[in-house]
Design a protein around this motif. Structure first.
Motif, PDB file in Angstrom:
ATOM      1  N   HIS A   1       3.873  10.270   1.640  1.00  0.00           N
ATOM      2  CA  HIS A   1       2.792   9.954   0.696  1.00  0.00           C
ATOM      3  C   HIS A   1       2.739  10.967  -0.445  1.00  0.00           C
ATOM      4  CE1 HIS A   1       1.390   8.119   4.466  1.00  0.00           C
ATOM      5  NE2 HIS A   1       0.687   7.283   3.725  1.00  0.00           N
TER       6      HIS A   1
ATOM      7  N   THR B   1       0.850  -1.187   0.000  1.00  0.00           N
ATOM      8  CA  THR B   1       0.000   0.000   0.000  1.00  0.00           C
ATOM      9  C   THR B   1       0.885   1.236   0.000  1.00  0.00           C
ATOM     10  OG1 THR B   1      -0.065   0.215   2.399  1.00  0.00           O
ATOM     11  CG2 THR B   1      -1.755  -1.214   1.381  1.00  0.00           C
ATOM     12  N   ILE B   2       0.300   2.381  -0.281  1.00  0.00           N
ATOM     13  CA  ILE B   2       1.062   3.623  -0.257  1.00  0.00           C
ATOM     14  C   ILE B   2       1.614   3.880   1.148  1.00  0.00           C
ATOM     15  CG2 ILE B   2      -0.918   5.135   0.121  1.00  0.00           C
ATOM     16  CD1 ILE B   2       0.474   7.139  -1.845  1.00  0.00           C
TER      17      ILE B   2
ATOM     18  N   GLY C   1     -11.122  -0.983  -5.556  1.00  0.00           N
ATOM     19  CA  GLY C   1     -11.553   0.180  -4.771  1.00  0.00           C
ATOM     20  C   GLY C   1     -10.753   1.438  -5.087  1.00  0.00           C
ATOM     21  N   ASN C   2      -9.960   1.416  -6.158  1.00  0.00           N
ATOM     22  CA  ASN C   2      -9.155   2.552  -6.643  1.00  0.00           C
ATOM     23  C   ASN C   2      -8.023   2.946  -5.685  1.00  0.00           C
ATOM     24  OD1 ASN C   2      -8.572   4.260  -8.801  1.00  0.00           O
ATOM     25  ND2 ASN C   2      -9.623   5.978  -7.842  1.00  0.00           N
ATOM     26  N   GLN C   3      -7.537   1.993  -4.900  1.00  0.00           N
ATOM     27  CA  GLN C   3      -6.388   2.255  -4.028  1.00  0.00           C
ATOM     28  C   GLN C   3      -5.102   1.872  -4.749  1.00  0.00           C
ATOM     29  OE1 GLN C   3      -7.445  -0.249  -0.719  1.00  0.00           O
ATOM     30  NE2 GLN C   3      -8.446   1.431   0.358  1.00  0.00           N
ATOM     31  N   ARG C   4      -4.056   2.638  -4.483  1.00  0.00           N
ATOM     32  CA  ARG C   4      -2.759   2.358  -5.102  1.00  0.00           C
ATOM     33  C   ARG C   4      -2.109   1.139  -4.454  1.00  0.00           C
ATOM     34  NH1 ARG C   4      -2.779   8.116  -5.130  1.00  0.00           N
ATOM     35  NH2 ARG C   4      -1.982   8.959  -7.086  1.00  0.00           N
ATOM     36  N   ARG C   5      -1.482   0.329  -5.308  1.00  0.00           N
ATOM     37  CA  ARG C   5      -0.635  -0.766  -4.841  1.00  0.00           C
ATOM     38  C   ARG C   5       0.653  -0.711  -5.650  1.00  0.00           C
ATOM     39  NH1 ARG C   5      -3.859  -0.632  -1.420  1.00  0.00           N
ATOM     40  NH2 ARG C   5      -5.091  -2.327  -0.554  1.00  0.00           N
TER      41      ARG C   5
ATOM     42  N   ARG D   1      -4.012  -0.057  -9.560  1.00  0.00           N
ATOM     43  CA  ARG D   1      -5.167   0.300  -8.734  1.00  0.00           C
ATOM     44  C   ARG D   1      -5.984  -0.940  -8.412  1.00  0.00           C
ATOM     45  NH1 ARG D   1      -5.776   5.795  -7.286  1.00  0.00           N
ATOM     46  NH2 ARG D   1      -4.203   6.903  -8.474  1.00  0.00           N
ATOM     47  N   THR D   2      -6.478  -0.979  -7.191  1.00  0.00           N
ATOM     48  CA  THR D   2      -7.366  -2.065  -6.787  1.00  0.00           C
ATOM     49  C   THR D   2      -8.767  -1.752  -7.297  1.00  0.00           C
ATOM     50  OG1 THR D   2      -8.021  -0.998  -4.713  1.00  0.00           O
ATOM     51  CG2 THR D   2      -6.025  -2.389  -4.663  1.00  0.00           C
TER      52      THR D   2
ATOM     53  N   SER E   1       2.141   2.501 -10.060  1.00  0.00           N
ATOM     54  CA  SER E   1       1.321   1.679  -9.180  1.00  0.00           C
ATOM     55  C   SER E   1       0.202   1.079 -10.008  1.00  0.00           C
ATOM     56  CB  SER E   1       0.743   2.520  -8.038  1.00  0.00           C
ATOM     57  OG  SER E   1      -0.211   3.446  -8.538  1.00  0.00           O
TER      58      SER E   1
ATOM     59  N   ARG F   1       3.079  10.264  -4.549  1.00  0.00           N
ATOM     60  CA  ARG F   1       2.108  10.669  -5.576  1.00  0.00           C
ATOM     61  C   ARG F   1       2.765  11.577  -6.616  1.00  0.00           C
ATOM     62  NH1 ARG F   1      -0.872  11.671  -0.830  1.00  0.00           N
ATOM     63  NH2 ARG F   1      -2.205   9.913  -0.343  1.00  0.00           N
TER      64      ARG F   1
END
Length: 157
Positions: free
Chosen positions: A24, A12-13, A43-47, A40-41, A38, A28
């Motif tokens: 963070h 994760t970020i 759920g639009n979260q960065r990995r 995106r999951t 990265s 970005r």
């Protein structure tokens, strides 16, 4: 090693920020500039791939020696498939940067050695100022302060 947890392949970020020491906001920013990537999951979260940690170390090291993010981006763009730099990549890139770094080191030495007794323009010791330019005798060396420029850029003694 006993008691040391292995990092997962995708981070994760927050995990990247904690492990790398890069905030963070900088992560970005680097991503916006194409320095790291990265996925995106749902759920639009960065990995991030775990290998981004080495890439971040490369970026931070290059910045620490005075290279711009543009220099770093150009160097990383030479790597196939956006991969993390290897030791041989770093050796090749550092050879390419050696002339630039040598010029910066020279400029810093000149600055350090000539500003020891200086208070800046309007100096209180014009009789002994190493940067003094009586009758604009340094004009033939071009614009700027030739006594502070690196020798590779036309600096004078």
């Amino acid at each position: 090693m006993i008691g040391v947890s292995k990092l997962p392949e995708m981070l994760t970020i927050g995990q990247v920020a904690e492990r790398s020491g890069v905030p963070h906001t900088a992560l970005r920013f680097y991503e916006d500039r194409g320095l790291i990537t990265s996925v995106r999951t749902a759920g639009n979260q960065r990995r991030y791939l775990r290998s981004v940690l080495r890439r971040l170390a490369f970026i931070r090291t290059a910045q620490r020696v005075g290279l711009t993010l543009e220099d770093v981006r150009d160097a990383l763009a030479q790597l196939p498939d956006n991969r993390t730099p290897t030791k041989s990549d770093w050796e090749r890139l550092s050879r390419a940067w050696k002339t630039e770094l040598d010029a910066r080191i020279d400029a810093l030495y000149r600055l350090r050695d000539r500003l020891t007794g200086c208070i800046g323009c309007g100096c209180l010791s014009l009789r002994s100022c190493a940067l003094q330019n009586i009758d604009d005798e340094q004009a033939s060396y071009g614009p700027g302060a030739p006594k502070l420029k690196p020798a590779l850029e036309g600096g004078t003694v």
